[in-house]
Scaffold this active site. Structure first.
Site, PDB file in Angstrom:
ATOM      1  N   ASP A  89     -18.597   6.637  -1.457  1.00 49.28           N
ATOM      2  CA  ASP A  89     -18.107   6.175  -2.740  1.00 49.28           C
ATOM      3  C   ASP A  89     -18.952   4.990  -3.208  1.00 49.28           C
ATOM      4  O   ASP A  89     -19.379   4.171  -2.393  1.00 49.28           O
ATOM      5  CB  ASP A  89     -16.644   5.714  -2.636  1.00 49.28           C
ATOM      6  CG  ASP A  89     -15.712   6.855  -2.231  1.00 49.28           C
ATOM      7  OD1 ASP A  89     -15.993   8.005  -2.620  1.00 49.28           O
ATOM      8  OD2 ASP A  89     -14.719   6.587  -1.534  1.00 49.28           O
ATOM      9  N   ASP A 142       0.878  -1.173   0.000  1.00 48.04           N
ATOM     10  CA  ASP A 142       0.000   0.000   0.000  1.00 48.04           C
ATOM     11  C   ASP A 142       0.925   1.236   0.000  1.00 48.04           C
ATOM     12  O   ASP A 142       2.128   1.112   0.276  1.00 48.04           O
ATOM     13  CB  ASP A 142      -0.858  -0.057   1.284  1.00 48.04           C
ATOM     14  CG  ASP A 142      -1.450   1.273   1.633  1.00 48.04           C
ATOM     15  OD1 ASP A 142      -2.133   1.845   0.775  1.00 48.04           O
ATOM     16  OD2 ASP A 142      -1.206   1.761   2.765  1.00 48.04           O
ATOM     17  N   ASP A 151       0.026   5.151   1.150  1.00 47.01           N
ATOM     18  CA  ASP A 151      -0.114   6.039   2.315  1.00 47.01           C
ATOM     19  C   ASP A 151      -0.063   5.280   3.634  1.00 47.01           C
ATOM     20  O   ASP A 151      -0.864   4.372   3.856  1.00 47.01           O
ATOM     21  CB  ASP A 151      -1.470   6.765   2.257  1.00 47.01           C
ATOM     22  CG  ASP A 151      -1.401   8.028   1.442  1.00 47.01           C
ATOM     23  OD1 ASP A 151      -0.525   8.852   1.718  1.00 47.01           O
ATOM     24  OD2 ASP A 151      -2.240   8.176   0.533  1.00 47.01           O
ATOM     25  N   THR A 204      -3.335 -13.944  -0.778  1.00 40.93           N
ATOM     26  CA  THR A 204      -2.180 -13.147  -0.326  1.00 40.93           C
ATOM     27  C   THR A 204      -1.695 -13.584   1.057  1.00 40.93           C
ATOM     28  O   THR A 204      -2.426 -14.209   1.827  1.00 40.93           O
ATOM     29  CB  THR A 204      -2.525 -11.642  -0.243  1.00 40.93           C
ATOM     30  OG1 THR A 204      -3.496 -11.457   0.797  1.00 40.93           O
ATOM     31  CG2 THR A 204      -3.040 -11.098  -1.550  1.00 40.93           C
TER      32      THR A 204
HETATM   33  O1  M1P Z   1     -10.545   8.964   1.839  1.00 47.51           O
HETATM   34  C1  M1P Z   1     -11.824   8.949   2.394  1.00 47.51           C
HETATM   35  C2  M1P Z   1     -12.809   9.748   1.537  1.00 47.51           C
HETATM   36  O2  M1P Z   1     -12.375  11.097   1.446  1.00 47.51           O
HETATM   37  C3  M1P Z   1     -13.275  11.952   0.791  1.00 47.51           C
HETATM   38  O3  M1P Z   1     -14.486  11.945   1.502  1.00 47.51           O
HETATM   39  P1  M1P Z   1     -15.260  13.266   2.010  1.00 47.51           P
HETATM   40  O4  M1P Z   1     -15.148  14.320   0.951  1.00 47.51           O
HETATM   41  O5  M1P Z   1     -16.653  12.782   2.263  1.00 47.51           O
HETATM   42  O6  M1P Z   1     -14.603  13.700   3.311  1.00 47.51           O
HETATM   43  C4  M1P Z   1     -13.557  11.487  -0.616  1.00 47.51           C
HETATM   44  O7  M1P Z   1     -12.424  11.698  -1.426  1.00 47.51           O
HETATM   45  C5  M1P Z   1     -13.936  10.032  -0.628  1.00 47.51           C
HETATM   46  O8  M1P Z   1     -13.980   9.555  -1.969  1.00 47.51           O
HETATM   47  C6  M1P Z   1     -12.958   9.178   0.138  1.00 47.51           C
HETATM   48  O9  M1P Z   1     -13.392   7.843   0.224  1.00 47.51           O
END
Ligand code: M1P
Length: 270
Positions: free
Chosen positions: A194, A21, A23, A249
């Protein structure tokens, strides 16, 4: 760069690939990679095939892992931005995939009409701003307040959503209306959720690794029997969980890039 490393078939640790991964695993969250990590990855690549899999796009990963003179695609054998919807093998792009390609325009429009009508009908929402649906390559992001909300408006929505359950209700409504679309819903942030096809989490990239063994594809022919994955969100609800716990995995949970280096050094002797 790939020519500085043994051919995939000649790496000393056979039938093995190590995936990371980004981050919190290779870099501190949203920050850049350390020189020490890059050196360790380079030593590891002498012994075994390596790759990364990240949710964000190649531009972001280039900022975090590459340098102006070193494209990120040159640092790994396999690069999987957007969980592998975009993919590079030994620096070359592989055919990609997208949400709209997968769903098709007709079904997509039905979904969008339903969402916009539903959002238009939410009467007690504290604020409505703009960009209620953000169209991304591998998903759509749906926000009842809208992605143009300010930070104060985000905070206000989040507090109201906790009381009203707005996002959860909207997800239930979509599930009831479109039970057969095969979609996954994920509330990861403050103001949105999402929507993406089932299985389009980090496991998606494994098909590119499995393709190596397919004789019709004329690739390395290697059957990667040992697919190691290192990730810091390896808990239910975390975005590394599915690939970490997948039977294909060998999952390694890490707490930081330093912990990744420590574990990799111990396991692979680099
Ligand atoms: O990484 C977590 C989420 O961050 C954003 O969410 P929000 O705008 O609701 O705080 C978005 O980029 C979302 O797609 C992502 O899952």
């Amino acid at each position: 760069m790939a020519e500085l490393y043994p051919d995939l078939k000649d790496r000393p640790i056979k039938e093995t690939i190590v995936l990371f991964d980004v981050d919190g695993t290779l870099t501190p969250a949203r920050r850049t990679v350390s020189a020490e990590m890059l050196q360790m990855l380079s030593r590891l690549r002498q012994k075994v095939a390596i790759g990364y899999v990240g949710g964000s796009d190649l531009v972001k990963q280039q900022e975090q892992l590459g340098t102006p003179s070193l494209p990120v695609q040159s640092l790994f054998d396999f690069c999987f931005p957007e969980n592998g919807l975009t993919a590079f093998r030994l620096g070359q792009a592989l055919p990609g995939n997208s949400f709209i390609q997968w769903l098709g325009e007709e079904k997509y429009q039905k979904l969008v009409r339903f969402l916009l009508k539903y959002i238009a009908g939410i009467e007690d929402i504290p604020k409505m701003r703009g960009t209620f649906i953000e169209f991304r390559n591998g998903m759509i992001n749906v926000s009842p307040v809208g992605r143009n909300a300010s930070q104060a408006e985000r905070d206000e929505f989040e507090a109201w959503d906790k009381k009203s359950g707005c996002r959860e209700k909207l997800i239930k409504a979509i599930q009831a209306e479109f039970p057969h679309l095969g979609l996954t819903y994920s509330i990861g942030g403050q103001i949105s959720f999402d929507v993406f096809p089932d299985g389009w989490d980090k496991r998606y990239c494994l098909q590119h690794i499995e393709a190596e063994a397919d004789p019709s594809k004329n690739l390395s022919g290697i059957h990667y029997k040992h697919i190691h994955f290192f990730g810091d969100k390896a808990f239910p609800g975390g975005n590394d969980w599915e690939i970490y716990s997948d039977p294909r995995t060998i999952g390694h949970a890490v707490t930081s890039p330093e912990d990744t280096m420590k574990q990799v050094k111990e396991i692979f002797g680099v």
